[in-house]
Design an enzyme around this catalytic site. Sequence first.
Site, PDB file in Angstrom:
ATOM      1  CD  GLU A   1      -2.988   1.072   2.281  1.00  0.00           C
ATOM      2  OE1 GLU A   1      -3.340  -0.060   2.690  1.00  0.00           O
ATOM      3  OE2 GLU A   1      -3.500   2.131   2.689  1.00  0.00           O
TER       4      GLU A   1
ATOM      5  CE  LYS B   1      -6.468  -1.284   5.324  1.00  0.00           C
ATOM      6  NZ  LYS B   1      -5.589  -0.471   4.454  1.00  0.00           N
TER       7      LYS B   1
ATOM      8  CG  ASP C   1       0.715 -15.950  12.110  1.00  0.00           C
ATOM      9  OD1 ASP C   1      -0.053 -15.282  11.399  1.00  0.00           O
ATOM     10  OD2 ASP C   1       0.430 -17.079  12.548  1.00  0.00           O
TER      11      ASP C   1
ATOM     12  CG  HIS D   1      -3.634   7.773  -0.381  1.00  0.00           C
ATOM     13  ND1 HIS D   1      -2.881   6.632  -0.405  1.00  0.00           N
ATOM     14  CD2 HIS D   1      -4.402   7.690   0.731  1.00  0.00           C
ATOM     15  CE1 HIS D   1      -3.191   5.908   0.653  1.00  0.00           C
ATOM     16  NE2 HIS D   1      -4.099   6.527   1.357  1.00  0.00           N
TER      17      HIS D   1
END
Length: 430
Positions: free
Chosen positions: A86, A268, A284, A382
């Site tokens: 991302e 998130k 993990d 972004h």
Amino acid sequence: MTDTTRSSRIPGFHKKSPAERLALVSDFAGLDAAAAARLSDTGNLDLGLADRLVENVIGSMNIPLGIATNMRVDGEDVLIPMATEESSVVAAVCNAARQCYDAGGFTTSMSGTLMIAQIQAVDVADPHAARLRILGRREEIKAICDGCDPVLLSFGGGFRDVEVRVLDSRGGPMLVTHLIVDTRDAMGANAVNSMAETLAPHIAAWSGGRVYLRILSNLADRRLARAHAVWPLDQIGGQIGGEAVRDGIVSAYHFAAADPYRAATHNKGIMNGVSAVVLATGNDTRAVEAGAHAYAARGGQYGSLTRFEVTADGQLSGSIELPMAVGLIGGATKAHPTAQACLAILGVTSAERLARIIAAVGLAQNFSALKALATTGIQKGHMALHAQNIAMMAGAVGDEIDRVAAALVERGSVRQDVAQAVLQDLRGEA
Ligand code: MEV
């Protein structure tokens, strides 16, 4: 049209070599030679090793590895390797860390390196009495558990405690034994799972019930990593001023704390940073993510993993607390050469230090996301990177990528059709 003659039943697929499997898959999916060659180019991961790490390997998938700069954690500067697909995630950490660097950076701590394994027993006639019978065998349980892993013991880890809960389940009372185990520098899944499996027949005998599940809990709430930082107003101000930015970030936190819809997105963003370091170090990601989200819901309502407050002298104070089951030994952490290189970049010699740094990265990530959201919005930041992706999707290569991306941002229209037109013009000029 769907091809109904193709079959996913491929006898002995697992026994074939990666190259043989790839040939079968290429045939099945109609891949051209170039696509097959890309799949078999495993980059910095030896194909033989990949084939041992997971099943039915045909190749590998590379993810960019970026380095976050400016991080100071407990008085020590660290460079942070982050594996993520991302855009803006690495830059977000760099920016947040820069803005608290002069104020001391991040201060961290850890509640311990204890993992929990669960043993589920059902059909126990007297669950409350059985609970006491099991608790009364603590020393015997300790000996059985410690006997499973002498290596862990030699590193100072091992069994620490036993707890027994009587759960009121849909299927009636359920007796759940928790083994509390110090797993030190291991993530610990193998160690605690072995202990739970070894102890299970004893639990069945002592409880008089039947044992089903014997597995660790990813809600590793005895392994909480914590990080804190203060962002001075003069560092976060920009055009609208430090107080406005501070108040916007605090209000964004209040929003997440009050609303699970927002908290999911808020967390998130935190995991954008956390998972990138977890992945880079061969740990993990799903274990850490499951733990984080379960911890965020521990009060009965899913909420924020971070908190933002105003200090007595008006600065912005941020903190984070979340389970962090990561290790330095075992699995891909030890086997994957890139994971080893990432651990060397981090300079960590204990799982605890790694966990604390990761918590700081999560906080940094969240600070930047909230700052952007509460001020200019996320799209502006972004856009530059997104424009590069769009330029590449439109076919730009080499220095065309930057030129097309710049043109898209300038036009305020980051779209693939526009990128194609810009690229055509550019090539026409050339
Ligand atoms: C995007 O990957 C992450 C954010 O949505 C996080 C947030 O909203 O806090 C920007």
